[in-house]
Write an enzyme that holds these catalytic residues in place. Structure first.
Site: not given
Lengths: 407, 264
Positions: A103, A125, A391
């Site tokens: 991210k 969010e 990830s």
């Protein structure tokens, strides 16, 4: 008439979207209330201007390298591969990045853009909390004020990430509406953004939302696939045979897949089947959803016959979302990527297998990709190479894993 | 002349402004909702907006979110909203605008919605999350004269965009008074005057102002500058506070009459 009507979808290569309206074939676009439209148009032109700017790219690359820890290793999981007894499984170690997941690639990019646009406040969010932590980190880095919207159910199951965001100086705003998960957090972030749109930058965490977010987030995440492509060429002397990544909104998968889209490489996106698709309690939007509009773009959705959005279900908070990025919808329809699903219990088995055989604790999200990859590896020859996008790391999930194992 | 045009002409002749009343259809249930809407019509509402409940109303504040959730629990969807429209149309000439998010209309079918909407007696639609840029796919087969496409103008909308929106709209322009969701507070009536003037430069269409208007004195202040006033959350707040009250419809009727008085 927009240009797209002159070109049947099949004649335009899948990598050459979106058009200037933000459409990916029949998907994407900008479906928002008028209050947000001028902000999206402003963001679109700022993005187009800065992404081409060499100093922007240089500054971003510097942060990704020295602050976030890029490039991440491509790791040959030999013990896991041997245990499976089929294809060689490689892991793209996004879990080793600063903040523990892919991210940060996107939040550093968007925060840098926010800074260049003169915005001093960011909101985001979050579901699993990884995007929230990565946004709070980028905000701290740039000295911006930061509000993170998070569903109350996710706050419960991802408590460590709430502490991290608060330590980083962000305000975590609990969202009680709906099921208290990612969808509801995004609803509330959009409502807040409408009221604060003049000075606030909304950092969306996935390849979802209205244009330009799906394209912009893809472009900030495609470094995953670009590195993987170079690494496989250098380390094994050829491209991999199969790429596997999990898909909630779809940012890590799009980041991995996009740079390979024109290559002869098989690509598999893995959705969360929750308790099983047949139970109706799942988050497999592409596998079991239908066309609709949610959170500003047209894509596949989990919905009932009246167009009301259904609750998604997954043990993994980051996949617990009833929508999916529009470019994935295009990739599905064009057949470029195949999408499969993995249940909660299959993901948990893969989670444990990686912990025990490799000493790596993967995120539950990534464990879905791993489970599908292990299955494919078992059915492939030993000369085949499968790359899994690992990830994120699983520290945040220890509570939920303990809770489920205790039952 | 459409019913909406007739309404604005009639009001202009009388020197009044339009009271546009919004309620979520089916809140608290079908029959009570019909009684509420009838009471609004009996007490002077000039244009009725019927909200289609949606699971994810991202442009709405908590009051309308909760009303939407109550109506969904009673299985209110577009078919029920059109049924309420049909029954209202049997007794009243008041224009009815269906107010919806886009996804329920996609699920119903855009052309089917247009046909069924007109035959139920609806006069137009406002699709809150469908900007002009994406609108053609829904409305390309619609005949523009007989089903109005109400559009939003926001305080963030620049002048050239106002003109583009107005060219793609019909009936009236719905001017959002502030950057925020429905039911927010903080209406600034001094700034509003300038803002209405900017919209009037862009279009000759009637301009109705909504968001954040809750008292008769707000209504009077907005009536001084605009052609109409939209009240939504204030009605929904009354409904929420009187869910078990047998006099709910009469209370809404009184509230309507007080707002209407303030538009004169």
């Amino acid at each position: 008439m927009p240009e797209k009507h002159h070109f049947p979808q099949s004649e335009r290569p899948v990598t050459e979207w979106p058009d200037e309206m933000g459409h990916f074939g029949a998907y994407g676009g900008r479906y928002v209330a008028e209050t947000l439209m001028p902000a999206l148009l402003e963001l679109d032109s700022a993005y187009l201007e800065h992404v081409k700017d060499e100093s922007f790219q240089k500054e971003l690359y510097g942060m990704l390298k020295d602050f976030a820890g890029r490039p991440t290793p491509l790791y040959h999981a030999e013990r896991l591969s041997k245990k499976i007894g089929g294809a060689a499984v490689y892991l793209k170690r996004e879990d080793l990045l600063h903040t523990g997941a892919h991210k940060i690639n996107n939040t550093l990019g968007q925060a840098l853009l926010a800074k260049r646009m003169g915005k001093t406040k960011v909101i985001a969010e979050t579901g699993a909390g990884q995007h929230g932590v990565a946004t709070a980190t980028a905000a701290a880095f740039f000295g911006m004020s930061c509000k993170i919207f998070m569903g109350t159910e996710d706050i419960r199951r991802q408590a460590p990430n709430v502490n991290r965001m608060e330590l980083l100086g962000a305000e975590v705003i609990p969202v009680e509406s709906g099921t208290g998960t990612l969808k509801d957090a995004m609803n509330e972030a959009m409502r807040y953004w409408v009221s604060a749109v003049r000075d606030t930058f909304y950092v969306i965490g996935s390849v979802a939302g209205p244009h330009p977010y799906p394209a912009m987030v893809r472009d900030f995440q495609k470094i995953i696939g670009e590195e993987t492509r170079n690494q496989t060429l250098q380390e094994i002397g050829r491209l991999p045979d199969i790429l596997v990544a999990c898909v909630g909104g779809g940012s890590n998968a799009m980041g991995m897949f996009y740079p390979f889209a024109d290559d002869p490489v098989r690509m598999t996106g893995v959705e969360a089947a929750g308790n099983g698709i047949e139970t109706g309690r799942h988050a497999a939007t592409l596998c079991a959803g239908s066309l609709g509009v949610l959170h500003g773009s047209k894509s596949y959705l989990l919905q009932d016959g009246y167009g009301q959005i259904k609750e998604a279900h997954s043990i993994s908070a980051g996949l617990d979302y009833p929508g999916v990025g529009p470019e994935h919808a295009l990739f599905k329809d064009s057949g470029r990527v195949e999408y499969v699903s993995i249940t909660d219990s299959q993901a948990l088995e893969a989670f444990e297998a990686l912990c025990r055989t490799e000493g790596i604790i993967p995120a539950l999200e990534s464990s879905h990709a791993l489970a599908a990859a292990m299955d494919m590896a078992a059915n492939s020859g030993t000369d085949q190479v499968i790359v899994v996008n690992l990830s994120g790391r699983g520290d945040k999930d220890l509570g939920i894993v303990a809770e489920v194992s205790g039952q | 002349m459409t019913r909406i045009e007739e309404t604005f002409k009639r009001l202009k002749d009388k020197g009044e402004k339009a009271l546009v009343g919004f309620v979520t259809a089916g809140d608290p249930d079908m029959e009570a909702s019909l009684a509420i809407v009838s009471a609004m019509c009996e007490n002077g509402v000039d244009i009725l907006e019927l909200g289609v409940p949606f699971s994810d109303p991202t442009a709405d504040g908590p009051v309308i979110q909760r009303s939407s959730a109550r109506a969904l629990k009673k299985s209110m969807h577009i078919d029920g909203v059109l049924e309420i429209t049909r029954r209202i149309r049997q007794s009243y000439r008041v224009p009815v605008i269906v107010f919806s998010y886009y996804n329920p209309i996609i699920a119903y079918g855009g052309d089917r919605f247009y046909n069924d909407g007109r035959s139920a007696g609806a006069d137009g639609v406002l699709v809150v999350d469908l900007p002009p840029e994406e609108s053609n796919e829904l409305t390309e087969k619609w005949s523009k004269g007989d089903f109005c496409l109400i559009r939003l103008i926001a305080p963030t909308t620049p002048e050239d965009r106002m003109r583009m929106i107005a060219q793609n709209a019909s009936g009236f322009l719905y001017m959002v008074s502030m950057t925020g969701v429905t039911g927010s507070g903080g209406l600034d009536t001094t700034e509003l005057g300038d803002y209405v003037e900017r919209v009037r430069q862009a279009s000759d269409m009637p301009v109705c102002v909504g968001f954040g208007i809750s008292t008769p004195s707000d209504v009077a202040a907005v009536s001084a500058v605009a052609d109409g006033v939209v009240i939504g959350s204030a009605f929904e707040r009354t409904i929420e506070e009187n869910l078990e009250n047998p006099d709910l419809a009469a209370i809404i009727g009184k509230q309507t009459a007080a707002y209407k008085e303030a538009t004169r």
